[in-house]
Design an enzyme around this catalytic site. Sequence first.
Site, PDB file in Angstrom:
ATOM      1  N   CYS A   1       0.805  -1.237   0.000  1.00 13.50           N
ATOM      2  CA  CYS A   1       0.000   0.000   0.000  1.00 13.50           C
ATOM      3  C   CYS A   1       0.836   1.285   0.000  1.00 13.50           C
ATOM      4  CB  CYS A   1      -0.925  -0.004   1.210  1.00 13.50           C
ATOM      5  SG  CYS A   1      -2.169  -1.291   1.099  1.00 13.50           S
TER       6      CYS A   1
HETATM    7  N1  LIG Z   1      -2.681  -5.921   1.785  1.00 13.46           N
HETATM    8  C1  LIG Z   1      -3.157  -4.852   2.378  1.00 13.46           C
HETATM    9  O1  LIG Z   1      -2.819  -4.579   3.523  1.00 13.46           O
HETATM   10  C2  LIG Z   1      -4.140  -3.935   1.675  1.00 13.46           C
HETATM   11  C3  LIG Z   1      -4.841  -2.997   2.443  1.00 13.46           C
HETATM   12  C4  LIG Z   1      -5.763  -2.160   1.824  1.00 13.46           C
HETATM   13  C5  LIG Z   1      -5.927  -2.224   0.451  1.00 13.46           C
HETATM   14  N2  LIG Z   1      -5.225  -3.129  -0.295  1.00 13.46           N
HETATM   15  C6  LIG Z   1      -5.477  -3.172  -1.734  1.00 13.46           C
HETATM   16  O2  LIG Z   1      -6.295  -4.288  -2.019  1.00 13.46           O
HETATM   17  C7  LIG Z   1      -5.950  -4.829  -3.292  1.00 13.46           C
HETATM   18  C8  LIG Z   1      -5.609  -6.306  -3.154  1.00 13.46           C
HETATM   19  O3  LIG Z   1      -4.447  -6.418  -2.352  1.00 13.46           O
HETATM   20  P1  LIG Z   1      -4.049  -7.739  -1.580  1.00 13.46           P
HETATM   21  O4  LIG Z   1      -2.988  -7.350  -0.615  1.00 13.46           O
HETATM   22  O5  LIG Z   1      -5.271  -8.430  -1.064  1.00 13.46           O
HETATM   23  O6  LIG Z   1      -3.424  -8.593  -2.789  1.00 13.46           O
HETATM   24  P2  LIG Z   1      -2.991 -10.126  -2.745  1.00 13.46           P
HETATM   25  O7  LIG Z   1      -1.891 -10.269  -3.706  1.00 13.46           O
HETATM   26  O8  LIG Z   1      -2.814 -10.586  -1.329  1.00 13.46           O
HETATM   27  O9  LIG Z   1      -4.275 -10.908  -3.295  1.00 13.46           O
HETATM   28  C9  LIG Z   1      -4.771 -10.738  -4.570  1.00 13.46           C
HETATM   29  C10 LIG Z   1      -5.365 -12.066  -5.033  1.00 13.46           C
HETATM   30  O10 LIG Z   1      -5.981 -11.817  -6.294  1.00 13.46           O
HETATM   31  C11 LIG Z   1      -5.736 -12.935  -7.131  1.00 13.46           C
HETATM   32  N3  LIG Z   1      -5.917 -12.487  -8.514  1.00 13.46           N
HETATM   33  C12 LIG Z   1      -5.087 -11.766  -9.286  1.00 13.46           C
HETATM   34  N4  LIG Z   1      -5.663 -11.505 -10.479  1.00 13.46           N
HETATM   35  C13 LIG Z   1      -6.883 -12.070 -10.440  1.00 13.46           C
HETATM   36  C14 LIG Z   1      -7.956 -12.131 -11.340  1.00 13.46           C
HETATM   37  N5  LIG Z   1      -7.890 -11.531 -12.554  1.00 13.46           N
HETATM   38  N6  LIG Z   1      -9.054 -12.816 -10.996  1.00 13.46           N
HETATM   39  C15 LIG Z   1      -9.131 -13.415  -9.788  1.00 13.46           C
HETATM   40  N7  LIG Z   1      -8.164 -13.371  -8.864  1.00 13.46           N
HETATM   41  C16 LIG Z   1      -7.047 -12.698  -9.185  1.00 13.46           C
HETATM   42  C17 LIG Z   1      -4.331 -13.379  -6.778  1.00 13.46           C
HETATM   43  O11 LIG Z   1      -4.118 -14.725  -7.149  1.00 13.46           O
HETATM   44  C18 LIG Z   1      -4.338 -13.171  -5.255  1.00 13.46           C
HETATM   45  O12 LIG Z   1      -4.729 -14.335  -4.560  1.00 13.46           O
HETATM   46  C19 LIG Z   1      -4.822  -3.974  -3.831  1.00 13.46           C
HETATM   47  O13 LIG Z   1      -5.358  -2.972  -4.652  1.00 13.46           O
HETATM   48  C20 LIG Z   1      -4.241  -3.366  -2.587  1.00 13.46           C
HETATM   49  O14 LIG Z   1      -3.610  -2.128  -2.845  1.00 13.46           O
HETATM   50  C21 LIG Z   1      -4.339  -4.003   0.297  1.00 13.46           C
END
Ligand SMILES: NC(=O)c1ccc[n+]([C@@H]2O[C@H](COP(=O)([O-])OP(=O)(O)OC[C@H]3O[C@@H](n4cnc5c(N)ncnc54)[C@H](O)[C@@H]3O)[C@@H](O)[C@H]2O)c1
Length: 452
Positions: free
Chosen positions: A278
């Site tokens: 993030c």
């Molecule tokens: N990790 C955090 O602390 C956090 C906090 C707030 C916001 N975010 C935001 O949330 C979003 C997701 O982040 P995250 O940390 O959960 O990511 P992550 O990498 O942990 O998880 C994403 C998942 O999406 C899957 N994926 C990718 N492309 C895909 C598709 N086309 N169809 C289906 N599944 C798909 C991946 O295999 C993975 O399991 C990002 O935009 C991030 O900036 C993250």
Amino acid sequence: MAGEASIKERVLKRIQDRSAVIGVIGLGYVGLPLAVEFANAGFHVVGYDVSQRVCDLLMRGESHIQDVSPADVATLVKAGLLEATTDESRLSTADAISIAVPTPLSKTRDPDMSYVIAAAETATRQTHEGTLVVLESTTYPGTTREVLAPALATRGFTVGVDVFVAFSPERVDPGNPVYHTKNTPKVVGGITAACTELASALYASCIDTIVPVSSTESAELVKLLENTFRSVNIAMVNEMAIVCDKLGVDVWEVIEAASTKPFGYMKFTPGPGIGGHCIPLDPHYLAWKMRTLNYKTRFIDLASEINSQMPAFVLEKVVHGLNHDRKPVNGSRILVLGVAYKRDIDDARESPALDVIRLLEEQGATVSFHDPYVDCVREDGHVRTGVPLTTQLLADADAVVVVTDHQKVDYQLVMDQSKLIIDSRNIMRGYKPGKARVVTLAAARPSAVGSN
Ligand SMILES: NC(=O)c1ccc[n+]([C@@H]2O[C@H](COP(=O)([O-])OP(=O)(O)OC[C@H]3O[C@@H](n4cnc5c(N)ncnc54)[C@H](O)[C@@H]3O)[C@@H](O)[C@H]2O)c1
């Protein structure tokens, strides 16, 4: 408009009586806890992820996310409330779909929208009349209206009438023992008022407090404001550490004393740099968007510059520390303690530890790492495996660099057995002095002030 009322009312009723099926695209740090909350609220949840490994693991009742207990996953899967699948057609039964896929940066630090576009296409293929689609991935203002809504329109749907589209930023703070998905207020902004209303009702079913805003752009900007605020303030206090170092003043003492002010001050602490999915990335989504409007976001750029230089500042401390012991970095054995980007979590994405290790190796050091939460890290296809923390390991190291201050580490052992500790988090202050000489980012050197 009678049609609008009836479609919306029908979906609303299905949300309220829990007969709605909820789809979640992307079962990572954000998507999995959300899917679990929806399932705990009594909905049937279809989790769709492109990773077969993730889906298999969840269907076996395991969890790959630290904040989600395997027992909860197992119970929900067994009860038939949660399924994880790589078959996107399972989403066709969903009344609402939340998208939580990655939003990384490209090599040139521009937004990489490929995951959001792919997920929007998936949602579009599986949408039917009445489906509510909510984007949760952090992104630049305008994405929901310019990328997601037009994708749905290609199926002939009218947003706000027969499909509903909103943005709701995820605020999950991995490892936070107090605030999790359920008790963190959720901001929701729809393309139309009906979209906001439906999305608010959806999240109110499993989250305590909903904060509706007037547009998707407002909701997108809320997240960017929050994370830019953190990036800028961390940069400011990191610069304060450099200032204190030059003045010979203990930055930690200054921060603690400033923190006693009961109003108008919020405590941030310096460190080796920022990491995670993030804070280092999100502000660049806003900076990029503003560049397209011919505006340069100076705070974002400056904060990024300062924060990204902190690993080099840590290296400087190692060089000086070893120099004091008449040793060069070249050939020294260095143990890095902690590679996760922050304490008590297992996520090493974008971690400053990776930069610290790279910089040390560029100078010829032999680097190993220990992290109680992270067994191995991958960078540019290279896998690096951690080592157990032993008395021998500490005794053999010419320097120990604390990058992440996990609470699980036996710091007294580190204090007693090491020769030199570069403590970028000031964690050693809580331990009895031992054999080690401790170097912090900025320590008191009273004679230095004004001495020129
Ligand atoms: N990790 C955090 O602390 C956090 C906090 C707030 C916001 N975010 C935001 O949330 C979003 C997701 O982040 P995250 O940390 O959960 O990511 P992550 O990498 O942990 O998880 C994403 C998942 O999406 C899957 N994926 C990718 N492309 C895909 C598709 N086309 N169809 C289906 N599944 C798909 C991946 O295999 C993975 O399991 C990002 O935009 C991030 O900036 C993250």
